[in-house]
Design a protein around this motif. Structure first.
Motif, PDB file in Angstrom:
ATOM      1  N   LEU A   1       0.842  -1.187   0.000  1.00  0.00           N
ATOM      2  CA  LEU A   1       0.000   0.000   0.000  1.00  0.00           C
ATOM      3  C   LEU A   1       0.878   1.238   0.000  1.00  0.00           C
ATOM      4  O   LEU A   1       1.653   1.466   0.931  1.00  0.00           O
ATOM      5  N   PHE A   2       0.743   2.032  -1.064  1.00  0.00           N
ATOM      6  CA  PHE A   2       1.487   3.268  -1.222  1.00  0.00           C
ATOM      7  C   PHE A   2       0.568   4.444  -0.873  1.00  0.00           C
ATOM      8  O   PHE A   2      -0.643   4.268  -0.725  1.00  0.00           O
ATOM      9  N   PRO A   3       1.111   5.662  -0.744  1.00  0.00           N
ATOM     10  CA  PRO A   3       0.260   6.809  -0.415  1.00  0.00           C
ATOM     11  C   PRO A   3      -0.924   6.945  -1.380  1.00  0.00           C
ATOM     12  O   PRO A   3      -0.765   6.917  -2.596  1.00  0.00           O
ATOM     13  N   GLY A   4      -2.125   7.061  -0.804  1.00  0.00           N
ATOM     14  CA  GLY A   4      -3.353   7.153  -1.594  1.00  0.00           C
ATOM     15  C   GLY A   4      -4.072   5.831  -1.770  1.00  0.00           C
ATOM     16  O   GLY A   4      -5.237   5.805  -2.154  1.00  0.00           O
ATOM     17  N   ASP A   5      -3.384   4.713  -1.481  1.00  0.00           N
ATOM     18  CA  ASP A   5      -3.999   3.395  -1.637  1.00  0.00           C
ATOM     19  C   ASP A   5      -4.876   3.058  -0.428  1.00  0.00           C
ATOM     20  O   ASP A   5      -4.660   3.568   0.679  1.00  0.00           O
ATOM     21  N   VAL A   6      -5.835   2.160  -0.654  1.00  0.00           N
ATOM     22  CA  VAL A   6      -6.742   1.702   0.400  1.00  0.00           C
ATOM     23  C   VAL A   6      -6.847   0.180   0.342  1.00  0.00           C
ATOM     24  O   VAL A   6      -6.991  -0.401  -0.739  1.00  0.00           O
ATOM     25  N   GLN A   7      -6.766  -0.452   1.498  1.00  0.00           N
ATOM     26  CA  GLN A   7      -6.980  -1.895   1.605  1.00  0.00           C
ATOM     27  C   GLN A   7      -8.306  -2.138   2.314  1.00  0.00           C
ATOM     28  O   GLN A   7      -8.520  -1.622   3.415  1.00  0.00           O
ATOM     29  N   TRP A   8      -9.198  -2.900   1.669  1.00  0.00           N
ATOM     30  CA  TRP A   8     -10.498  -3.216   2.262  1.00  0.00           C
ATOM     31  C   TRP A   8     -10.536  -4.735   2.457  1.00  0.00           C
ATOM     32  O   TRP A   8     -10.755  -5.484   1.512  1.00  0.00           O
ATOM     33  N   MET A   9     -10.308  -5.182   3.685  1.00  0.00           N
ATOM     34  CA  MET A   9     -10.231  -6.608   3.984  1.00  0.00           C
ATOM     35  C   MET A   9     -11.489  -7.063   4.708  1.00  0.00           C
ATOM     36  O   MET A   9     -11.833  -6.531   5.758  1.00  0.00           O
ATOM     37  N   THR A  10     -12.166  -8.051   4.140  1.00  0.00           N
ATOM     38  CA  THR A  10     -13.366  -8.615   4.744  1.00  0.00           C
ATOM     39  C   THR A  10     -12.981  -9.881   5.494  1.00  0.00           C
ATOM     40  O   THR A  10     -12.740 -10.932   4.884  1.00  0.00           O
ATOM     41  N   ALA A  11     -12.920  -9.780   6.824  1.00  0.00           N
ATOM     42  CA  ALA A  11     -12.539 -10.945   7.629  1.00  0.00           C
ATOM     43  C   ALA A  11     -13.638 -12.005   7.602  1.00  0.00           C
ATOM     44  O   ALA A  11     -13.367 -13.201   7.526  1.00  0.00           O
ATOM     45  N   ALA A  12     -14.907 -11.556   7.684  1.00  0.00           N
ATOM     46  CA  ALA A  12     -16.074 -12.441   7.615  1.00  0.00           C
ATOM     47  C   ALA A  12     -15.873 -13.674   8.489  1.00  0.00           C
ATOM     48  O   ALA A  12     -15.697 -13.574   9.688  1.00  0.00           O
ATOM     49  N   GLY A  13     -15.856 -14.892   7.870  1.00  0.00           N
ATOM     50  CA  GLY A  13     -15.806 -16.130   8.629  1.00  0.00           C
ATOM     51  C   GLY A  13     -14.490 -16.444   9.298  1.00  0.00           C
ATOM     52  O   GLY A  13     -14.400 -17.420  10.034  1.00  0.00           O
ATOM     53  N   GLY A  14     -13.479 -15.625   9.084  1.00  0.00           N
ATOM     54  CA  GLY A  14     -12.222 -15.811   9.790  1.00  0.00           C
ATOM     55  C   GLY A  14     -11.015 -15.704   8.878  1.00  0.00           C
ATOM     56  O   GLY A  14     -10.978 -16.309   7.805  1.00  0.00           O
ATOM     57  N   ILE A  15     -10.026 -14.928   9.302  1.00  0.00           N
ATOM     58  CA  ILE A  15      -8.823 -14.716   8.493  1.00  0.00           C
ATOM     59  C   ILE A  15      -7.641 -14.472   9.427  1.00  0.00           C
ATOM     60  O   ILE A  15      -7.805 -13.955  10.540  1.00  0.00           O
ATOM     61  N   LEU A  16      -6.467 -14.870   9.005  1.00  0.00           N
ATOM     62  CA  LEU A  16      -5.220 -14.488   9.654  1.00  0.00           C
ATOM     63  C   LEU A  16      -4.514 -13.505   8.739  1.00  0.00           C
ATOM     64  O   LEU A  16      -4.500 -13.694   7.518  1.00  0.00           O
ATOM     65  N   HIS A  17      -3.927 -12.460   9.317  1.00  0.00           N
ATOM     66  CA  HIS A  17      -3.144 -11.558   8.474  1.00  0.00           C
ATOM     67  C   HIS A  17      -2.078 -10.865   9.303  1.00  0.00           C
ATOM     68  O   HIS A  17      -2.045 -10.964  10.524  1.00  0.00           O
ATOM     69  N   GLU A  18      -1.187 -10.195   8.600  1.00  0.00           N
ATOM     70  CA  GLU A  18      -0.214  -9.327   9.247  1.00  0.00           C
ATOM     71  C   GLU A  18      -0.093  -8.060   8.435  1.00  0.00           C
ATOM     72  O   GLU A  18      -0.330  -8.046   7.224  1.00  0.00           O
ATOM     73  N   GLU A  19       0.229  -6.955   9.110  1.00  0.00           N
ATOM     74  CA  GLU A  19       0.408  -5.671   8.441  1.00  0.00           C
ATOM     75  C   GLU A  19       1.614  -4.988   9.062  1.00  0.00           C
ATOM     76  O   GLU A  19       1.667  -4.776  10.269  1.00  0.00           O
ATOM     77  N   LYS A  20       2.568  -4.671   8.202  1.00  0.00           N
ATOM     78  CA  LYS A  20       3.812  -4.067   8.660  1.00  0.00           C
ATOM     79  C   LYS A  20       4.255  -3.028   7.639  1.00  0.00           C
ATOM     80  O   LYS A  20       3.719  -2.946   6.532  1.00  0.00           O
ATOM     81  N   TYR A  21       5.259  -2.226   8.018  1.00  0.00           N
ATOM     82  CA  TYR A  21       5.890  -1.387   7.016  1.00  0.00           C
ATOM     83  C   TYR A  21       6.600  -2.299   6.018  1.00  0.00           C
ATOM     84  O   TYR A  21       7.105  -3.367   6.381  1.00  0.00           O
ATOM     85  N   SER A  22       6.619  -1.887   4.751  1.00  0.00           N
ATOM     86  CA  SER A  22       7.239  -2.730   3.743  1.00  0.00           C
ATOM     87  C   SER A  22       8.740  -2.843   4.001  1.00  0.00           C
ATOM     88  O   SER A  22       9.350  -2.015   4.688  1.00  0.00           O
ATOM     89  N   GLU A  23       9.327  -3.872   3.432  1.00  0.00           N
ATOM     90  CA  GLU A  23      10.767  -4.101   3.617  1.00  0.00           C
ATOM     91  C   GLU A  23      11.583  -2.940   3.071  1.00  0.00           C
ATOM     92  O   GLU A  23      12.527  -2.469   3.713  1.00  0.00           O
ATOM     93  N   ALA A  24      11.224  -2.464   1.871  1.00  0.00           N
ATOM     94  CA  ALA A  24      11.978  -1.362   1.257  1.00  0.00           C
ATOM     95  C   ALA A  24      11.853  -0.091   2.089  1.00  0.00           C
ATOM     96  O   ALA A  24      12.851   0.613   2.316  1.00  0.00           O
ATOM     97  N   PHE A  25      10.636   0.228   2.550  1.00  0.00           N
ATOM     98  CA  PHE A  25      10.439   1.425   3.366  1.00  0.00           C
ATOM     99  C   PHE A  25      11.187   1.296   4.681  1.00  0.00           C
ATOM    100  O   PHE A  25      11.793   2.264   5.167  1.00  0.00           O
TER     101      PHE A  25
END
Length: 290
Positions: free
Chosen positions: A94-118
């Motif tokens: 996700l870069f500036p201006g981007d949006v992530q819309w994640m629907t967990a609904a019945g169940g999800i695992l995820h991670e969110e971090k700063y990107s490796e390059a950044f």
């Protein structure tokens, strides 16, 4: 007949706190998973990470693997670069201006971090994450993910530098980029000092205006940085005038008139459903991260 919506309350954001080892955020909405839940339904909570410098790091910081069930997360990046991956196999930068819309609904695992390059170079970050409840009928749907790039989000110019981005719902006849499970409007607004806009929202929608940076007059009420205006149901018209250069979100949505039971990353309609969500997670039924 169009009438102005009155501001019923100004909510001042909570003191900053850390989420994971890299996200310094402030909670901007009242406790949506508690007694006030139906007041801002279908919105549950929103964290805002004000502009902040992140020093270079060999290991990307953020929030490691964790579950969600029963709702959606909407992440809007203003500065910096985030990286997402989840148990559906989805991966996104996700870069500036981007949006992530994640629907967990019945169940999800995820991670969110700063990107490796950044992370390697460091820099300034700014973002917001909104939680949107799902109606009971959709809480056990398969999880899904929408990666909404900056270019995919409609922009309505209101002055040379002022604009409204329609992330979800509709503004001035223009439909937003996101697909939603219940009627919601998510408007990302940038105005220069003295810019003014007027628009309508449905009278039966719960509505909130959240200022991130700058200062606004919202239907006659002054609203400063990290303050949120909650509106009465009556009326349809909202007028926003920028008293200073302004960055804000306006949220409106049809209330989900169902009970809210929450435990950490799970938002369901009964305590039994919460216990089931915990059991499903512990049993590995929400998948795994590759």
């Amino acid at each position: 007949m169009k009438t102005q919506k009155h501001v019923s309350q100004i909510v001042i954001a909570a003191a900053p706190h850390m989420v994971g080892d890299g996200f310094r955020v402030q909670s901007t909405l009242p406790g949506g998973t508690r007694s006030e839940g139906n007041r801002i339904s279908p919105f549950i909570m929103m964290d805002y990470a004000a502009p902040n410098y992140i020093p270079p790091s060999v290991r990307p910081k953020g929030v490691g693997e964790h579950p969600h069930k029963g709702f959606e997360t909407v992440t809007i990046v203003y500065q910096g670069e985030l990286e997402h991956r989840d148990s559906t196999g989805s991966h996104g930068l996700l870069f500036p201006g981007d949006v992530q819309w994640m629907t967990a609904a019945g169940g999800i695992l995820h991670e969110e971090k700063y990107s490796e390059a950044f992370s390697k170079q460091g820099g300034k970050v700014e973002f917001a994450q909104l939680w949107v409840n799902l109606p009971k009928a959709f809480k056990n749907n398969p999880p899904s993910y929408q990666n909404l790039t900056k270019a995919a989000i409609p922009v309505i110019k209101v002055s040379e530098e002022g604009y409204v981005r329609v992330i979800a719902g509709e503004y001035d006849g223009v439909k937003g980029a996101a697909t939603t499970f219940s009627p919601v409007n998510v408007l990302d607004i940038r105005l220069k000092k003295d810019d003014q806009i007027t628009f309508s929202v449905p009278e039966d929608f719960n509505t909130a205006a959240v200022v991130f940076q700058g200062e606004a007059d919202v239907n006659g009420q002054s609203l400063k940085a990290v303050e949120t205006a909650l509106f009465e149901k009556e009326g349809t018209e909202i007028t926003i005038k920028a008293l200073k250069d302004l960055s804000m979100l306006v949220l409106s949505g049809e209330p989900i008139n169902e009970p809210i039971f929450a435990y950490g990353p799970f938002v369901m309609t009964t305590e039994e459903e919460i216990r089931t969500a915990i059991d499903d997670y512990n049993a590995g039924k929400m998948g795994e991260l590759n």
